[in-house]
Design a protein around this motif. Structure first.
Motif, PDB file in Angstrom:
ATOM      1  N   VAL A 163       1.656   1.077  13.851  1.00 57.92           N
ATOM      2  CA  VAL A 163       2.616   2.178  13.757  1.00 57.92           C
ATOM      3  C   VAL A 163       1.988   3.431  14.341  1.00 57.92           C
ATOM      4  CG1 VAL A 163       4.102   3.526  12.238  1.00 57.92           C
ATOM      5  CG2 VAL A 163       3.556   1.160  11.636  1.00 57.92           C
ATOM      6  N   GLY A 164       2.618   3.998  15.372  1.00 58.33           N
ATOM      7  CA  GLY A 164       2.117   5.214  16.007  1.00 58.33           C
ATOM      8  C   GLY A 164       2.711   6.450  15.355  1.00 58.33           C
ATOM      9  N   LEU A 165       1.850   7.342  14.875  1.00 63.98           N
ATOM     10  CA  LEU A 165       2.287   8.590  14.235  1.00 63.98           C
ATOM     11  C   LEU A 165       2.245   9.710  15.266  1.00 63.98           C
ATOM     12  CD1 LEU A 165       2.986   8.241  11.212  1.00 63.98           C
ATOM     13  CD2 LEU A 165       1.209   6.657  11.930  1.00 63.98           C
ATOM     14  N   GLU A 166       3.413  10.072  15.765  1.00 64.81           N
ATOM     15  CA  GLU A 166       3.477  11.008  16.888  1.00 64.81           C
ATOM     16  C   GLU A 166       2.867  12.366  16.565  1.00 64.81           C
ATOM     17  OE1 GLU A 166       6.766  13.032  19.909  1.00 64.81           O
ATOM     18  OE2 GLU A 166       7.433  12.041  18.080  1.00 64.81           O
ATOM     19  N   ARG A 167       3.152  12.911  15.384  1.00 67.83           N
ATOM     20  CA  ARG A 167       2.673  14.260  15.051  1.00 67.83           C
ATOM     21  C   ARG A 167       1.300  14.256  14.391  1.00 67.83           C
ATOM     22  NH1 ARG A 167       5.970  17.382  18.194  1.00 67.83           N
ATOM     23  NH2 ARG A 167       8.100  16.577  18.039  1.00 67.83           N
ATOM     24  N   ALA A 168       0.905  13.105  13.815  1.00 72.47           N
ATOM     25  CA  ALA A 168      -0.407  13.024  13.167  1.00 72.47           C
ATOM     26  C   ALA A 168      -1.473  12.449  14.094  1.00 72.47           C
ATOM     27  CB  ALA A 168      -0.312  12.191  11.891  1.00 72.47           C
ATOM     28  N   ASN A 169      -1.056  11.928  15.236  1.00 67.14           N
ATOM     29  CA  ASN A 169      -1.981  11.518  16.302  1.00 67.14           C
ATOM     30  C   ASN A 169      -2.947  10.399  15.902  1.00 67.14           C
ATOM     31  OD1 ASN A 169      -0.836  13.626  17.860  1.00 67.14           O
ATOM     32  ND2 ASN A 169      -2.288  15.085  16.990  1.00 67.14           N
ATOM     33  N   TYR A 170      -2.402   9.313  15.377  1.00 61.41           N
ATOM     34  CA  TYR A 170      -3.212   8.125  15.131  1.00 61.41           C
ATOM     35  C   TYR A 170      -2.284   6.924  15.033  1.00 61.41           C
ATOM     36  CZ  TYR A 170      -1.924   8.247  10.125  1.00 61.41           C
ATOM     37  OH  TYR A 170      -1.236   8.248   8.934  1.00 61.41           O
ATOM     38  N   VAL A 171      -2.879   5.730  14.940  1.00 60.21           N
ATOM     39  CA  VAL A 171      -2.125   4.489  14.773  1.00 60.21           C
ATOM     40  C   VAL A 171      -2.553   3.834  13.462  1.00 60.21           C
ATOM     41  CG1 VAL A 171      -1.651   2.194  15.726  1.00 60.21           C
ATOM     42  CG2 VAL A 171      -1.916   4.160  17.264  1.00 60.21           C
ATOM     43  N   ALA A 172      -1.596   3.517  12.610  1.00 61.54           N
ATOM     44  CA  ALA A 172      -1.873   2.824  11.350  1.00 61.54           C
ATOM     45  C   ALA A 172      -1.656   1.327  11.553  1.00 61.54           C
ATOM     46  CB  ALA A 172      -0.967   3.343  10.244  1.00 61.54           C
ATOM     47  N   VAL A 173      -2.549   0.510  11.000  1.00 61.29           N
ATOM     48  CA  VAL A 173      -2.524  -0.935  11.218  1.00 61.29           C
ATOM     49  C   VAL A 173      -2.312  -1.657   9.883  1.00 61.29           C
ATOM     50  CG1 VAL A 173      -3.748  -2.912  12.192  1.00 61.29           C
ATOM     51  CG2 VAL A 173      -4.147  -0.609  13.121  1.00 61.29           C
ATOM     52  N   PHE A 174      -1.352  -2.600   9.886  1.00 65.60           N
ATOM     53  CA  PHE A 174      -1.025  -3.368   8.689  1.00 65.60           C
ATOM     54  C   PHE A 174      -0.979  -4.853   9.047  1.00 65.60           C
ATOM     55  CE2 PHE A 174       0.802   0.789   8.357  1.00 65.60           C
ATOM     56  CZ  PHE A 174       0.678   1.163   7.023  1.00 65.60           C
ATOM     57  N   ALA A 175      -1.433  -5.694   8.130  1.00 60.58           N
ATOM     58  CA  ALA A 175      -1.287  -7.142   8.294  1.00 60.58           C
ATOM     59  C   ALA A 175       0.013  -7.580   7.640  1.00 60.58           C
ATOM     60  CB  ALA A 175      -2.466  -7.868   7.653  1.00 60.58           C
ATOM     61  N   ASP A 176       0.809  -8.354   8.368  1.00 61.96           N
ATOM     62  CA  ASP A 176       2.036  -8.902   7.787  1.00 61.96           C
ATOM     63  C   ASP A 176       1.655 -10.040   6.846  1.00 61.96           C
ATOM     64  OD1 ASP A 176       4.934  -9.434   7.570  1.00 61.96           O
ATOM     65  OD2 ASP A 176       4.371 -11.306   8.561  1.00 61.96           O
ATOM     66  N   MET A 177       2.156  -9.973   5.611  1.00 58.40           N
ATOM     67  CA  MET A 177       1.804 -10.966   4.595  1.00 58.40           C
ATOM     68  C   MET A 177       2.955 -11.923   4.297  1.00 58.40           C
ATOM     69  SD  MET A 177      -1.210  -9.952   4.322  1.00 58.40           S
ATOM     70  CE  MET A 177      -1.792 -11.042   3.031  1.00 58.40           C
ATOM     71  N   GLY A 178       3.965 -11.948   5.191  1.00 61.88           N
ATOM     72  CA  GLY A 178       5.093 -12.852   4.997  1.00 61.88           C
ATOM     73  C   GLY A 178       6.295 -12.144   4.407  1.00 61.88           C
ATOM     74  N   ALA A 179       7.436 -12.820   4.453  1.00 56.89           N
ATOM     75  CA  ALA A 179       8.708 -12.198   4.094  1.00 56.89           C
ATOM     76  C   ALA A 179       8.774 -11.751   2.641  1.00 56.89           C
ATOM     77  CB  ALA A 179       9.849 -13.167   4.400  1.00 56.89           C
ATOM     78  N   ASP A 180       8.018 -12.377   1.765  1.00 56.94           N
ATOM     79  CA  ASP A 180       8.122 -12.071   0.341  1.00 56.94           C
ATOM     80  C   ASP A 180       7.061 -11.091  -0.152  1.00 56.94           C
ATOM     81  OD1 ASP A 180      10.274 -13.846   0.095  1.00 56.94           O
ATOM     82  OD2 ASP A 180       8.925 -15.549  -0.183  1.00 56.94           O
ATOM     83  N   ASN A 181       6.272 -10.532   0.751  1.00 53.30           N
ATOM     84  CA  ASN A 181       5.170  -9.662   0.351  1.00 53.30           C
ATOM     85  C   ASN A 181       5.129  -8.399   1.203  1.00 53.30           C
ATOM     86  OD1 ASN A 181       3.634 -11.588  -1.568  1.00 53.30           O
ATOM     87  ND2 ASN A 181       3.884 -12.795   0.293  1.00 53.30           N
ATOM     88  N   ALA A 182       4.635  -7.331   0.624  1.00 49.71           N
ATOM     89  CA  ALA A 182       4.460  -6.086   1.367  1.00 49.71           C
ATOM     90  C   ALA A 182       3.329  -6.237   2.372  1.00 49.71           C
ATOM     91  CB  ALA A 182       4.148  -4.952   0.409  1.00 49.71           C
ATOM     92  N   PRO A 183       3.423  -5.592   3.528  1.00 44.88           N
ATOM     93  CA  PRO A 183       2.306  -5.638   4.487  1.00 44.88           C
ATOM     94  C   PRO A 183       1.066  -4.993   3.886  1.00 44.88           C
ATOM     95  CG  PRO A 183       3.971  -4.049   5.173  1.00 44.88           C
ATOM     96  CD  PRO A 183       4.552  -4.797   4.024  1.00 44.88           C
TER      97      PRO A 183
END
Length: 214
Positions: free
Chosen positions: A175-195
């Motif tokens: 996820v690119g944060l346009e105003r905060a100037n960084y990229v946040a990275v998340f692992a997808d844990m499947g449809a039933d779980n939060a990343p």
């Protein structure tokens, strides 16, 4: 081979019930999955559509919805004070990316009346929101010293870009944060779980388009 424009199929994005301005959809971003389905964001209309590219038919369409936020900064007073809240903020998705053939993720930048300062994961056919990051990116931005206080009265860190790439067999959401100037990275844990949040990556000023390179 040059494109034969005579064979182009035009798919109307107008007339969707629930859109802010049904006659003025303003398509913003598109992503295509392995089933040859395209998801289209209509940012200012706070609406989404999935198109079957083989037939040109709209397979599903629905509002992007709203979210209520707590513990955020909404005042521009040269201090980061995350003690305010906003109710029923239209997501107004900008970029979108498929996680798999049945789910996609949106970066909810906002441009007109909304911008929920986060990202959301949707079931493509039903439009059900299976995850929303709510205030997480606002808190993350402050914790790493990248919160744009001068944007507090507007849309905060402003997620604009989103992309998915598979690393080590795991789909990763960027996820690119346009105003905060960084990229946040998340692992997808499947449809039933939060990343699962993994890390932040440095970026240039105002990251928008993203391309993960395995």
């Amino acid at each position: 081979m040059p494109t034969n424009c005579d064979t182009v199929t035009k798919v109307a994005m107008t007339g969707f019930e629930g859109a802010t301005a049904p006659s003025d959809p303003e398509p913003e971003y598109v992503a295509i999955n392995g089933l040859n389905h395209a998801v289209v964001t209509m940012q200012e209309n706070n609406h989404l559509a999935v198109v079957d590219l083989a037939t040109g038919a709209v397979a599903s369409q629905y509002p992007a919805g709203t979210v209520s936020l707590t513990r955020i900064d909404t005042e521009e007073e040269d201090e980061i004070v995350q003690n305010s809240s906003l109710a029923d903020v239209p997501r107004e998705a900008d970029a979108v990316a498929w996680i798999d053939d049945s789910r996609f993720v949106t970066a909810n930048e906002g441009d007109y009346e909304g911008g929920s300062r986060g990202f959301s994961i949707y079931d493509a056919m039903s439009g059900t929101v299976t995850f929303d990051s709510a205030s997480f990116l606002e808190h993350l931005s402050a914790s790493i010293g990248h919160y744009p206080e001068h944007r507090s009265g507007n849309k905060g860190a402003e997620p604009e870009g989103v992309a998915v790439g598979t690393f080590g067999g795991t789909p990763m959401i960027f996820v690119g944060l346009e105003r905060a100037n960084y990229v946040a990275v998340f692992a997808d844990m499947g449809a039933d779980n939060a990343p699962d949040f993994k890390q932040v990556l440095p970026a240039g000023i105002g990251p928008e388009g993203l391309l993960p390179i395995p």
